[in-house]
Write an enzyme that holds these catalytic residues in place. Structure first.
Site, PDB file in Angstrom:
ATOM      1  CB  CYS A 198     -13.523  -0.525  -5.741  1.00  0.00           C
ATOM      2  SG  CYS A 198     -14.352  -0.010  -7.265  1.00  0.00           S
ATOM      3  CB  CYS A 348       0.121   1.406   1.010  1.00  0.00           C
ATOM      4  SG  CYS A 348       0.224  -0.184   0.151  1.00  0.00           S
TER       5      CYS A 348
END
Length: 390
Positions: A198, A348
């Site tokens: 998540c 990232c």
């Protein structure tokens, strides 16, 4: 279906204050005095005080479950507040257990709350589960999910399951005597990194409330011995389309933990079994890495360094280092846009996706490429503290 009432007749007594508090239950024939006493006698263990654990704990407490255990070792973070409704802005930095305990005590002073400030492991799960009647799984990672399942099967405790991701959720009841377990549905975990967490993929803040309330409902039905449980059924929720559908599940006779010829008779190393997924994935062996401090020095020195951002465009809009954006999924078809003669640093959010990008570029013949350890999150924490974090 097998219910707790068949196993352990309750002996709880309701005070006049409790009768008034639960009066809307007591006038329901499916609950009544007998059912409310069952709720008071019941002992439910919630794994996690986060997105799913919040509605679970709140509604089980309000409903009159007598003993509620919560296992959690995390602290409240700002990113939790969009969905973990048991915590407030004032709780940021506090232990989730302490935050949850305050709210639950305010809701129902008759609750016997037991908090376990620890990580659930193979060393403590069996002993802990034996003290409770039902286990409600509010975890968000595969190693703990398989651990909860196996411990429930080995201790004979129903596993009220829920999972969430973006707009989609699942719910079921596993590990009942006649029904399947989680391994009957998913014998093996997905390859590490295939399913994003998540933290990487996001989740609609309302969704854990929806799935957590379903879990709370299933838990209360098991205690009361009323209705049809989700045992043998997997409920699939599509919040974006607001559609509910279900899959019929069967007990797998060859299941290694609940089947006829069981090969798993004790808890195993679940991190080794599942690996670590998503942004939590370790740096692939042999790949070059660079810290955010090293990158800052190189940029300050005007070094010829190319920053490759492999996040998604909507993440780039939140914050960025001014790097060249090629989402990880697009990298194979856009690799020709990169100059193999330059030093490349890939990043990232936290380092998992960029590690895969570096591994791919190495295989493609790039020699001067490294992974930014901790990603842009580490940059925001240790270099540019004014940068927004997500």
């Amino acid at each position: 279906m097998a219910t707790l009432s068949e196993v352990k007749p309750p002996e709880a007594v309701l005070s006049n204050d409790e009768i008034l508090r639960y009066s809307r239950h007591l006038i329901m024939p499916e609950v009544g005095m007998e059912g409310q006493k069952k709720l008071k006698a019941a002992k439910v263990l919630c794994i996690g005080a986060g997105g799913l654990g919040s509605p679970l704990a709140l509604y089980l407490t309000a409903a009159g479950v007598g003993t509620l255990g919560i296992v959690d070792f995390d602290v409240v973070d700002y990113t939790n507040l969009q969905r973990q409704i048991i915590h407030t802005t004032a709780d940021v930095g506090r232990k989730k257990l302490d935050s949850a305990a305050d709210k639950l005590a305010a809701i129902n002073p008759f609750l016997n709350l037991r908090t376990f400030d620890m990580k659930l492991t193979s060393a403590n799960a069996l002993e802990l589960f034996r003290e409770f009647d039902i286990v409600a799984d509010g975890t968000d990672n595969f190693p703990t999910r398989y651990l909860v399942n196996d411990a429930c099967v080995l201790t004979g405790k129903p596993n009220v399951y829920g999972s969430i991701f973006r707009f989609e959720g699942q719910a079921s009841v596993f590990a009942t005597e006649e029904g399947p377990c989680y391994r009957c549905l998913y014998p093996e975990p997905p390859p590490p990194g295939l399913v994003p967490s998540c933290a990487e993929g996001g989740v609609l803040g309302i969704l854990p409330g929806l799935i957590g309330v379903i879990q709370a409902t299933e838990t209360i039905k098991l205690i009361l011995g009323q209705g049809d449980s989700l045992a043998g059924r997997l409920l699939l929720v599509d919040a974006l389309g607001m559609k509910f559908r279900e899959l019929k599940l069967r007990k797998n006779p060859d299941c290694p933990v609940c089947g006829t010829h069981r090969t798993i008779t004790e808890l195993i190393d679940y991190d080794q079994f599942c690996g670590i997924r998503g942004e939590e994935a370790p740096v692939f062996g042999g790949l070059s890495v660079m810290s955010v401090e090293e990158l800052k020095k190189k940029l300050d020195a005007k070094a010829d360094i190319f920053i490759l951002d492999v996040r998604e465009p909507h993440e780039y809009q939140i914050c960025n280092l001014g790097g060249y954006l090629i989402p990880l999924g697009d990298l194979p078809k856009r690799v020709s846009e990169l100059d193999s003669s330059r030093e490349i640093v890939a990043h990232c959010k936290m380092g998992g996706r960029s590690a895969k990008a570096v591994a791919f570029l190495k295989q493609a013949g790039f020699t001067k490429v490294s992974n930014l350890t901790g990603g842009i999150t580490a940059w925001a924490e240790r270099v540019d503290t004014k940068m927004p974090k997500y």
